[in-house]
Design a protein around this motif. Structure first.
Motif, PDB file in Angstrom:
ATOM      1  N   VAL A 271       1.042  -1.191   0.211  1.00 18.33           N
ATOM      2  CA  VAL A 271      -0.104   0.092  -0.050  1.00 18.33           C
ATOM      3  C   VAL A 271       1.029   1.366   0.022  1.00 18.33           C
ATOM      4  O   VAL A 271       1.818   1.284   1.105  1.00 18.33           O
TER       5      VAL A 271
ATOM      6  N   GLU B 109      -0.773   4.464  -0.243  1.00 16.48           N
ATOM      7  CA  GLU B 109      -1.612   5.648  -0.007  1.00 16.48           C
ATOM      8  C   GLU B 109      -1.288   5.902   1.247  1.00 16.48           C
ATOM      9  O   GLU B 109      -1.000   5.320   2.192  1.00 16.48           O
ATOM     10  N   ASP B 110      -1.247   7.285   1.686  1.00 18.22           N
ATOM     11  CA  ASP B 110      -1.342   8.030   3.056  1.00 18.22           C
ATOM     12  C   ASP B 110      -2.422   7.504   3.912  1.00 18.22           C
ATOM     13  O   ASP B 110      -3.534   7.125   3.462  1.00 18.22           O
TER      14      ASP B 110
ATOM     15  N   GLU C 161      -5.402   9.544   3.742  1.00 17.00           N
ATOM     16  CA  GLU C 161      -6.270   9.392   2.442  1.00 17.00           C
ATOM     17  C   GLU C 161      -7.137   7.964   2.629  1.00 17.00           C
ATOM     18  O   GLU C 161      -8.232   7.804   2.327  1.00 17.00           O
ATOM     19  N   LEU C 162      -6.398   6.988   3.442  1.00 15.83           N
ATOM     20  CA  LEU C 162      -7.186   5.793   3.381  1.00 15.83           C
ATOM     21  C   LEU C 162      -8.527   6.028   4.462  1.00 15.83           C
ATOM     22  O   LEU C 162      -9.618   5.474   4.365  1.00 15.83           O
TER      23      LEU C 162
ATOM     24  N   THR D 266     -11.014   7.701   2.747  1.00 16.33           N
ATOM     25  CA  THR D 266     -11.880   6.836   2.086  1.00 16.33           C
ATOM     26  C   THR D 266     -12.708   6.057   2.680  1.00 16.33           C
ATOM     27  O   THR D 266     -13.722   5.582   2.279  1.00 16.33           O
TER      28      THR D 266
ATOM     29  N   ARG E  44      -1.413   2.239   8.038  1.00 20.69           N
ATOM     30  CA  ARG E  44      -0.499   3.395   7.595  1.00 20.69           C
ATOM     31  C   ARG E  44      -0.675   4.397   8.534  1.00 20.69           C
ATOM     32  O   ARG E  44      -0.068   5.566   8.381  1.00 20.69           O
TER      33      ARG E  44
END
Length: 378
Positions: free
Chosen positions: A136, A138-139, A142-143, A146, A175
């Motif tokens: 992964v 993505e930050d 951001e996750l 989402t 993350r």
């Protein structure tokens, strides 16, 4: 006490324990008491029991290639990484065997990424290489965004929707987008906001459990139990009412108003200023509308005073309109008028050539002629 020689050759200790009467028997020798094939089986049993690895080390890691869409029989990177992590925790397997197992589970293009490392690299080096390619990126924020924007799809069960939310939240926790201690709270809040089955939320009282949210397994079990109970009830409803009426009833139950707990009003200074401006603008609009209405009334009053007084229609015209309306409402009264009847003033002495022209809509004809003040053709 056993000596080193007894441990090295356990069959000598067995022969020592044999009674002397047996050894003195001329019909029994050492080959009869301890056959060679029996000794071989016993020795292999001792050797295998000491060097047998664990049951997990003998299991095979499922195949991973990294291709999209994922072929049948393969797993995604997260599932493959979980199996490899369990393999790395097994102390009974050496590093060379771990590397071999990892390479056996990889297919192209994932195998091509780790080929430059060779066979002498450590298992952690292989995982680092694959993490940079399939992990992964993505930050965490951001996750988490989402996760907050995920809602229940059409035809998706609440339990399946909860599992999808759990997967997104786990990635966000990994993350660093949200702490693991608050994961249950955010999971319950997002499920209550994104699930469209409001009757399910009210029935399980999930809104009231926000201060003490249940864990993911507990919430999943509650949803699956409620779904199974509803499915059985819908089956009984279909047998009793029919498919059409049952579907209509379920639709009416599903379209319940959304329950939202009352929140304390939080109004900032900016909102207060905007509300004051809106009130002032509304008052100004009212004052402008009143001024416009007063101006229109004044204009009308002046126009009425400037116009000459119009004479009201004579009483004969009103009586004529009443007679015409009575003739329209009563079909039996539609008799032709006398030849000397005047349709304009209602008097006698005038000749009308075709008075039947006015029978179709007598009232409309008279109204038009009174407004236009045109002479009636006679």
């Amino acid at each position: 006490m056993q000596t080193n020689s007894d441990i090295a050759n356990p069959f000598d200790a067995v022969t020592r324990n044999i009674p002397t009467t047996a050894t003195r028997n001329p019909f029994l020798d050492e080959g009869t008491v301890n056959p060679r094939h029996v000794q071989k089986v016993i020795v292999e049993h001792f050797i295998r029991s000491d060097s047998t690895p664990s049951s997990y080390s003998q299991s095979r890691i499922r195949t991973f290639s990294g291709r999209l869409p994922r072929p049948n029989g393969e797993v995604d990177y997260d599932s493959w990484r979980t199996q490899v992590d369990l393999l790395l925790k097994d102390v009974s397997v050496s590093d060379s065997q771990k590397v071999r197992r990892i390479l056996e589970s990889l297919l192209s293009p994932a195998a091509d990424i780790v080929k430059p490392l060779g066979t002498n690299a450590t298992p952690q080096a292989y995982l680092t290489q694959l993490e940079s390619a399939f992990g992964v990126v993505e930050d965490g924020e951001e996750l988490f965004a989402t996760f907050l924007g995920s809602n229940q799809n059409s035809g998706e069960k609440p339990s399946v929707y909860l599992g999808r939310l759990q997967t997104l939240l786990t990635k966000a926790v990994t993350r660093g987008g949200v702490s693991a201690a608050e994961s249950d709270k955010y999971l319950l809040r997002q499920f209550c906001g994104g699930c469209w089955d409001q009757s399910l939320i009210i029935g399980l009282q999930l809104e009231h459990r926000r201060p003490n949210p249940p864990s993911f397994p507990e919430l999943l079990l509650l949803l699956r139990t409620e779904e199974d109970r509803r499915a059985a009830k819908i089956d009984r409803m279909k047998k009793h009412l029919g498919s059409t009426k049952a579907a209509a009833h379920v639709h009416s139950v599903m379209s319940m108003p959304v329950f939202e707990p009352e929140a304390a009003p939080t109004i900032t200074k900016k909102h207060e200023t905007d509300s004051k401006l809106e009130k002032e603008v509304a008052e100004l609009r009212k004052q402008v509308a009143q001024l416009i209405q007063q101006g229109k009334k004044g204009e009308r009053h002046e126009g009425v005073q400037s116009r000459p007084a119009q004479s009201e229609p004579p009483a004969k015209t009103e009586s004529l309109l009443a007679q015409a309306s009575n003739r329209d409402s009563n079909p039996q009264s539609l008799t032709p008028p006398k030849p000397w009847f005047c349709f304009k003033c209602g008097g006698d002495g005038h000749i009308a050539k075709s008075p039947l022209l006015f029978r179709q809509d007598t009232k409309c004809v008279f109204l038009e002629m009174l407004e236009s003040e045109k002479p009636i053709p006679i």
